[in-house]
Design a protein around this motif. Structure first.
Motif, PDB file in Angstrom:
ATOM      1  N   GLN A  12       0.969  -1.204   0.281  1.00  0.00           N
ATOM      2  CA  GLN A  12      -0.021  -0.213  -0.113  1.00  0.00           C
ATOM      3  C   GLN A  12       0.511   1.126  -0.008  1.00  0.00           C
ATOM      4  O   GLN A  12       0.411   2.145  -0.830  1.00  0.00           O
ATOM      5  CB  GLN A  12      -0.558   0.040   1.433  1.00  0.00           C
ATOM      6  N   GLN A  13       1.537   1.642   0.772  1.00  0.00           N
ATOM      7  CA  GLN A  13       2.913   2.779   1.340  1.00  0.00           C
ATOM      8  C   GLN A  13       4.205   2.533  -0.649  1.00  0.00           C
ATOM      9  O   GLN A  13       3.831   3.898  -0.594  1.00  0.00           O
ATOM     10  CB  GLN A  13       3.660   2.836   1.885  1.00  0.00           C
ATOM     11  N   LEU A  14       3.679   1.349  -0.694  1.00  0.00           N
ATOM     12  CA  LEU A  14       4.812   1.678  -2.647  1.00  0.00           C
ATOM     13  C   LEU A  14       3.896   2.323  -3.321  1.00  0.00           C
ATOM     14  O   LEU A  14       4.154   3.383  -4.397  1.00  0.00           O
ATOM     15  CB  LEU A  14       4.675   0.216  -2.842  1.00  0.00           C
ATOM     16  N   LYS A  15       1.876   2.291  -3.813  1.00  0.00           N
ATOM     17  CA  LYS A  15       1.125   3.061  -4.472  1.00  0.00           C
ATOM     18  C   LYS A  15       1.146   4.446  -4.366  1.00  0.00           C
ATOM     19  O   LYS A  15       1.055   4.739  -5.171  1.00  0.00           O
ATOM     20  CB  LYS A  15       0.313   1.274  -4.284  1.00  0.00           C
ATOM     21  N   LEU A  16       1.201   3.940  -2.881  1.00  0.00           N
ATOM     22  CA  LEU A  16       1.372   5.762  -2.529  1.00  0.00           C
ATOM     23  C   LEU A  16       2.303   6.498  -2.951  1.00  0.00           C
ATOM     24  O   LEU A  16       2.241   7.826  -3.335  1.00  0.00           O
ATOM     25  CB  LEU A  16       0.810   5.962  -1.718  1.00  0.00           C
ATOM     26  N   ALA A  17       3.425   6.043  -2.681  1.00  0.00           N
ATOM     27  CA  ALA A  17       4.307   6.323  -2.779  1.00  0.00           C
ATOM     28  C   ALA A  17       4.662   7.482  -4.303  1.00  0.00           C
ATOM     29  O   ALA A  17       4.822   8.463  -5.116  1.00  0.00           O
ATOM     30  CB  ALA A  17       5.985   5.413  -2.712  1.00  0.00           C
ATOM     31  N   ALA A  18       4.590   5.971  -5.715  1.00  0.00           N
ATOM     32  CA  ALA A  18       4.490   6.150  -6.811  1.00  0.00           C
ATOM     33  C   ALA A  18       3.708   7.352  -7.252  1.00  0.00           C
ATOM     34  O   ALA A  18       3.507   8.098  -8.381  1.00  0.00           O
ATOM     35  CB  ALA A  18       3.841   5.125  -7.141  1.00  0.00           C
ATOM     36  N   SER A  22       6.805  13.230  -4.338  1.00  0.00           N
ATOM     37  CA  SER A  22       8.180  12.889  -3.977  1.00  0.00           C
ATOM     38  C   SER A  22       8.972  11.931  -4.203  1.00  0.00           C
ATOM     39  O   SER A  22      10.018  11.141  -3.155  1.00  0.00           O
ATOM     40  CB  SER A  22       7.841  13.326  -1.712  1.00  0.00           C
ATOM     41  N   GLY A  23       8.010  10.775  -3.628  1.00  0.00           N
ATOM     42  CA  GLY A  23       8.811   9.589  -4.224  1.00  0.00           C
ATOM     43  C   GLY A  23       8.623   8.626  -3.252  1.00  0.00           C
ATOM     44  O   GLY A  23       9.824   7.520  -2.779  1.00  0.00           O
ATOM     45  N   ARG A  24       8.116   9.343  -1.777  1.00  0.00           N
ATOM     46  CA  ARG A  24       8.163   8.634  -0.510  1.00  0.00           C
ATOM     47  C   ARG A  24       6.256   8.617  -0.384  1.00  0.00           C
ATOM     48  O   ARG A  24       5.762   9.009  -0.383  1.00  0.00           O
ATOM     49  CB  ARG A  24       8.923   8.755   0.337  1.00  0.00           C
ATOM     50  N   SER A  25       6.014   7.761   0.656  1.00  0.00           N
ATOM     51  CA  SER A  25       5.416   7.399   1.526  1.00  0.00           C
ATOM     52  C   SER A  25       5.460   6.668   2.901  1.00  0.00           C
ATOM     53  O   SER A  25       6.410   5.837   3.599  1.00  0.00           O
ATOM     54  CB  SER A  25       3.981   6.649   1.054  1.00  0.00           C
ATOM     55  N   SER A  26       4.930   6.899   3.743  1.00  0.00           N
ATOM     56  CA  SER A  26       4.600   6.176   4.734  1.00  0.00           C
ATOM     57  C   SER A  26       3.735   6.078   6.226  1.00  0.00           C
ATOM     58  O   SER A  26       2.492   7.189   5.835  1.00  0.00           O
ATOM     59  CB  SER A  26       5.644   6.936   6.503  1.00  0.00           C
ATOM     60  N   GLN A  27       2.814   5.663   6.588  1.00  0.00           N
ATOM     61  CA  GLN A  27       2.294   5.361   8.163  1.00  0.00           C
ATOM     62  C   GLN A  27       2.870   4.475   9.299  1.00  0.00           C
ATOM     63  O   GLN A  27       3.265   3.699   9.247  1.00  0.00           O
ATOM     64  CB  GLN A  27       1.222   4.436   7.729  1.00  0.00           C
ATOM     65  N   THR A  28       2.155   5.191  10.604  1.00  0.00           N
ATOM     66  CA  THR A  28       2.890   4.842  12.005  1.00  0.00           C
ATOM     67  C   THR A  28       2.095   3.960  12.024  1.00  0.00           C
ATOM     68  O   THR A  28       0.530   3.953  12.138  1.00  0.00           O
ATOM     69  CB  THR A  28       2.823   6.337  12.463  1.00  0.00           C
ATOM     70  N   VAL A  29       2.494   2.373  12.314  1.00  0.00           N
ATOM     71  CA  VAL A  29       1.865   1.338  12.374  1.00  0.00           C
ATOM     72  C   VAL A  29       1.048   1.420  14.309  1.00  0.00           C
ATOM     73  O   VAL A  29       0.932   0.529  14.411  1.00  0.00           O
ATOM     74  CB  VAL A  29       2.134   0.199  11.568  1.00  0.00           C
ATOM     75  N   PHE A  30       2.076   1.406  14.682  1.00  0.00           N
ATOM     76  CA  PHE A  30       1.887   1.733  16.278  1.00  0.00           C
ATOM     77  C   PHE A  30       2.345   2.854  16.725  1.00  0.00           C
ATOM     78  O   PHE A  30       3.832   3.666  16.559  1.00  0.00           O
ATOM     79  CB  PHE A  30       2.687   0.116  16.514  1.00  0.00           C
ATOM     80  N   ALA A  43       8.024   4.169   2.647  1.00  0.00           N
ATOM     81  CA  ALA A  43       8.107   3.261   1.110  1.00  0.00           C
ATOM     82  C   ALA A  43       8.968   4.294   0.636  1.00  0.00           C
ATOM     83  O   ALA A  43       8.187   5.784   0.254  1.00  0.00           O
ATOM     84  CB  ALA A  43       7.101   2.824   0.696  1.00  0.00           C
ATOM     85  N   LEU A  44       9.320   3.794  -0.351  1.00  0.00           N
ATOM     86  CA  LEU A  44      10.924   4.799  -1.065  1.00  0.00           C
ATOM     87  C   LEU A  44      10.488   4.297  -2.766  1.00  0.00           C
ATOM     88  O   LEU A  44      11.368   3.275  -2.325  1.00  0.00           O
ATOM     89  CB  LEU A  44      11.857   5.058  -0.748  1.00  0.00           C
ATOM     90  N   LEU A  45      10.435   5.244  -3.881  1.00  0.00           N
ATOM     91  CA  LEU A  45      10.933   4.630  -5.113  1.00  0.00           C
ATOM     92  C   LEU A  45      12.404   5.519  -5.593  1.00  0.00           C
ATOM     93  O   LEU A  45      13.038   5.205  -4.838  1.00  0.00           O
ATOM     94  CB  LEU A  45       9.886   5.431  -6.151  1.00  0.00           C
ATOM     95  N   ALA A  46      12.973   4.435  -6.352  1.00  0.00           N
ATOM     96  CA  ALA A  46      13.941   3.972  -6.517  1.00  0.00           C
ATOM     97  C   ALA A  46      14.351   5.523  -6.582  1.00  0.00           C
ATOM     98  O   ALA A  46      14.002   5.823  -7.406  1.00  0.00           O
ATOM     99  CB  ALA A  46      14.093   2.591  -7.932  1.00  0.00           C
ATOM    100  N   GLY A  47      16.243   4.985  -6.234  1.00  0.00           N
ATOM    101  CA  GLY A  47      16.231   6.598  -6.336  1.00  0.00           C
ATOM    102  C   GLY A  47      16.242   8.126  -5.603  1.00  0.00           C
ATOM    103  O   GLY A  47      16.636   9.572  -5.887  1.00  0.00           O
ATOM    104  N   HIS A  48      14.560   8.068  -4.669  1.00  0.00           N
ATOM    105  CA  HIS A  48      14.828   8.991  -3.708  1.00  0.00           C
ATOM    106  C   HIS A  48      15.548   8.617  -2.285  1.00  0.00           C
ATOM    107  O   HIS A  48      15.565   7.794  -2.396  1.00  0.00           O
ATOM    108  CB  HIS A  48      13.175   8.265  -3.940  1.00  0.00           C
ATOM    109  N   GLU A  49      15.676   9.483  -1.806  1.00  0.00           N
ATOM    110  CA  GLU A  49      15.996   9.052  -0.488  1.00  0.00           C
ATOM    111  C   GLU A  49      15.367   9.687   0.692  1.00  0.00           C
ATOM    112  O   GLU A  49      14.226  11.165   0.284  1.00  0.00           O
ATOM    113  CB  GLU A  49      17.432   9.386  -0.630  1.00  0.00           C
TER     114      GLU A  49
END
Length: 108
Positions: A12-18, A22-30, A43-49
Motif C-alpha cells: 500500500q505504501q509503495l502504491k502511495l509513494a508512486a 516526493s516518491g515516498r510515503s509512510s504510515q505509523t503503525v504503532f 516506502a521509497l521509490l528507486a532513486g529517492h532518499e
C-alpha cells in the motif's frame, strides 16, 4: 490484541509513494510522537532518499521489500528484504537502490 500485515502495508505504501511527487510515503503503525516506541512503514521509490538527519533515539530498520542503502559518515550499509539494520546514533541518510519498503522502529 491487534494484528496487521506488514506485507500488505508495504504494498500500500509503495502504491502511495508512486502517486506522490516526493516518491515516498509512510504510515505509523504503532506508537507515535507521544510514546516511547514508534513503528512506521516507509516506502521509497528507486532513486529517492530520506536526506541526512539525526536519529531521534535508538532505532532499527527492517527491509520488507526491495533494496536500500543507509549512509552514516563514511559507513555504508546495504539492505534487502529480510535484513535488519541497527541505525547508528549519528547523522545518516537512507536511499532506495530499488523501490523499497521498510519498517522503521524508534525508541525514545
Amino acid at each position: 490484541m491487534d494484528k496487521l500485515s506488514l506485507t500488505a502495508l508495504a504494498r500500500q505504501q509503495l502504491k502511495l509513494a508512486a502517486a506522490s511527487s516526493s516518491g515516498r510515503s509512510s504510515q505509523t503503525v504503532f506508537g507515535g510522537h507521544t510514546k516511547h516506541l514508534r513503528q512506521t512503514v516507509v516506502a521509497l521509490l528507486a532513486g529517492h532518499e530520506l536526506g541526512e538527519h539525526d536519529s531521534p533515539g535508538e532505532a532499527t530498520l527492517q527491509v520488507l521489500s526491495g533494496q536500500l542503502q543507509l549512509v552514516a559518515g563514511n559507513d555504508v550499509w546495504k539492505g534487502s528484504a529480510g535484513d535488519m539494520i541497527i541505525i547508528p546514533p549519528a547523522r545518516h541518510s537512507v536511499s532506495a537502490i530499488e523501490d523499497v519498503a521498510f519498517l522503521l522502529t524508534v525508541a525514545k
